[in-house]
Design an enzyme around this catalytic site. Structure first.
Site, PDB file in Angstrom:
ATOM      1  N   ASN A   1       0.879  -1.175   0.000  1.00 19.17           N
ATOM      2  CA  ASN A   1       0.000   0.000   0.000  1.00 19.17           C
ATOM      3  C   ASN A   1       0.917   1.226   0.000  1.00 19.17           C
ATOM      4  OD1 ASN A   1      -1.823   2.030   0.389  1.00 19.17           O
ATOM      5  ND2 ASN A   1      -2.502   1.362   2.428  1.00 19.17           N
TER       6      ASN A   1
ATOM      7  N   LYS B   1       0.121   4.231  -0.399  1.00 15.93           N
ATOM      8  CA  LYS B   1      -0.574   5.429   0.108  1.00 15.93           C
ATOM      9  C   LYS B   1      -0.320   6.609  -0.846  1.00 15.93           C
ATOM     10  CE  LYS B   1      -0.426   3.318   4.617  1.00 15.93           C
ATOM     11  NZ  LYS B   1      -0.359   3.429   6.052  1.00 15.93           N
TER      12      LYS B   1
ATOM     13  N   HIS C   1      -9.691   1.157   4.797  1.00 17.03           N
ATOM     14  CA  HIS C   1      -8.442   1.405   5.523  1.00 17.03           C
ATOM     15  C   HIS C   1      -8.715   2.393   6.657  1.00 17.03           C
ATOM     16  CE1 HIS C   1      -4.368   2.593   6.466  1.00 17.03           C
ATOM     17  NE2 HIS C   1      -3.963   1.506   5.835  1.00 17.03           N
TER      18      HIS C   1
ATOM     19  N   GLU D   1      -7.131   4.854   7.671  1.00 10.93           N
ATOM     20  CA  GLU D   1      -6.914   6.266   7.307  1.00 10.93           C
ATOM     21  C   GLU D   1      -8.143   6.829   6.593  1.00 10.93           C
ATOM     22  OE1 GLU D   1      -3.213   5.557   5.288  1.00 10.93           O
ATOM     23  OE2 GLU D   1      -2.298   5.065   7.216  1.00 10.93           O
TER      24      GLU D   1
ATOM     25  N   GLU E   1      -5.514  -4.818  10.620  1.00 10.42           N
ATOM     26  CA  GLU E   1      -4.513  -3.777  10.854  1.00 10.42           C
ATOM     27  C   GLU E   1      -4.871  -3.004  12.119  1.00 10.42           C
ATOM     28  OE1 GLU E   1      -2.343  -2.489   6.996  1.00 10.42           O
ATOM     29  OE2 GLU E   1      -4.153  -1.299   7.152  1.00 10.42           O
TER      30      GLU E   1
ATOM     31  N   GLY F   1       2.356   2.445  10.948  1.00 13.36           N
ATOM     32  CA  GLY F   1       3.345   3.523  10.823  1.00 13.36           C
ATOM     33  C   GLY F   1       4.005   3.922  12.128  1.00 13.36           C
TER      34      GLY F   1
ATOM     35  N   SER G   1       3.338  -1.946  10.582  1.00 17.60           N
ATOM     36  CA  SER G   1       4.781  -1.968  10.889  1.00 17.60           C
ATOM     37  C   SER G   1       5.470  -3.290  10.560  1.00 17.60           C
ATOM     38  CB  SER G   1       5.026  -1.592  12.360  1.00 17.60           C
ATOM     39  OG  SER G   1       4.604  -0.258  12.587  1.00 17.60           O
TER      40      SER G   1
ATOM     41  N   GLY H   1       2.779  -1.037   4.402  1.00 15.80           N
ATOM     42  CA  GLY H   1       2.789   0.392   4.083  1.00 15.80           C
ATOM     43  C   GLY H   1       4.205   0.878   3.848  1.00 15.80           C
TER      44      GLY H   1
HETATM   45  P1  13P Z   1       2.855   0.508   7.820  1.00 16.69           P
HETATM   46  O1  13P Z   1       3.385  -0.767   7.233  1.00 16.69           O
HETATM   47  O2  13P Z   1       3.597   1.732   7.360  1.00 16.69           O
HETATM   48  O3  13P Z   1       2.730   0.419   9.298  1.00 16.69           O
HETATM   49  O4  13P Z   1       1.377   0.716   7.254  1.00 16.69           O
HETATM   50  C1  13P Z   1       0.494  -0.337   7.296  1.00 16.69           C
HETATM   51  C2  13P Z   1      -0.670   0.025   6.472  1.00 16.69           C
HETATM   52  O5  13P Z   1      -1.415   0.940   6.795  1.00 16.69           O
HETATM   53  C3  13P Z   1      -0.901  -0.742   5.236  1.00 16.69           C
HETATM   54  O6  13P Z   1      -2.167  -0.516   4.740  1.00 16.69           O
END
Ligand code: 13P
Length: 253
Positions: A9, A11, A97, A99, A169, A175, A215, A236
């Site tokens: 992803n 983003k 997601h 976010e 997640e 993150g 992460s 991510g």
């Molecule tokens: P990270 O791997 O940066 O923690 O993000 C995970 C994520 O939101 C994937 O959709």
């Protein structure tokens, strides 16, 4: 048996030149080390065509998107429909997601509509669920995820649910570099599979892929992917670096 899947992803990151370089490096790395797991690169809409060209016919690699609109078509300025994505050759779309839930106020009901749109276009939703830090701390995390699944997935019929990829997640792990303990990941994945089993039966629950996200990196991927109810990862930050991403990919057979 559930298919093993790794999803990148990206983003809202990367410039066109970086996209070309990253995608080429990933494809080269995967082509040198082909295994049976599926790899899906969920890129910003603008880069779908570039990524698709570079992926070309590479075995087990696909392009995906990070969102779609819940309506079929119409006056929704700035939005992208499932039909449009489908016509670009996209079969996989991340839905729900955290976010999008947090910054764009997507509710369980909107997420359910998006899932139905995707399914009616014969596409596969990558459905994200996962609890807040507060829910983790006050120990209501099973209820939190339970309700997300009930409200967005459980009106699908057996055929429809079979198209869905689930990604757990926990929001507090996204993150942040904080990863749940392995036993915490496994217990949530087991809980989700059991819930699907109770509603749709053994065959469907054994075949659905449940991925972990939050992460994941090249150093912790192996232990996470070895958990019995984890079928891969949604990545991510680490998917923006080809060496790191390939390091994760090689841990999933
Ligand atoms: P990270 O791997 O940066 O923690 O993000 C995970 C994520 O939101 C994937 O959709």
């Amino acid at each position: 048996m559930s298919k093993n899947i790794i999803i990148a992803n990206w983003k809202m990151n990367l410039q066109p030149e970086e996209v070309k370089k990253l995608t080429s490096n990933i494809i080269k790395g995967i082509a040198n080390n082909i295994n049976e797991s599926k790899k899906i690169l969920c890129v910003p809409f603008l880069y779908i065509e570039t990524a698709k060209k570079l992926i070309n016919e590479t075995k087990n690699v696909f392009v995906g998107a990070q969102n779609c609109n819940e309506n079929k078509k119409g006056a929704f300025t700035g939005e992208i429909s499932c039909e449009m994505l489908n016509s670009m050759g996209v079969k996989y779309v991340i839905i729900g997601h955290s976010e999008r839930r947090e910054y764009y106020y997507e509710t369980d009901e909107i997420i359910e509509k998006k899932i139905f749109q995707l399914i009616s276009n014969k596409m596969c939703p990558i459905f994200c669920c996962g609890e807040t830090l507060e829910a983790r701390e006050n120990k209501s995390y099973f209820d939190y995820v339970d309700s997300q699944i009930d409200k967005s997935l459980f009106r699908l019929n057996s055929n429809q649910i079979s198209k869905v990829i689930v990604a757990y997640e926990p929001i507090w792990a996204i993150g942040t570099g904080k990863v749940p303990q392995l036993k915490e990941i496994e217990e949530m994945h087991k809980f989700i599979r059991k819930k699907i089993n109770n509603k749709y039966g053994k065959i469907i629950s054994q075949n659905i892929s449940i991925l972990y996200g939050g992460s994941v990196n090249a150093s912790n991927a192996k232990d996470i992917f070895n958990l019995p109810n984890v079928n891969g990862g949604l990545i991510g930050g680490a998917s923006l670096n080809s060496n790191e991403f390939l390091g994760i990919v090689k841990e999933l057979k």
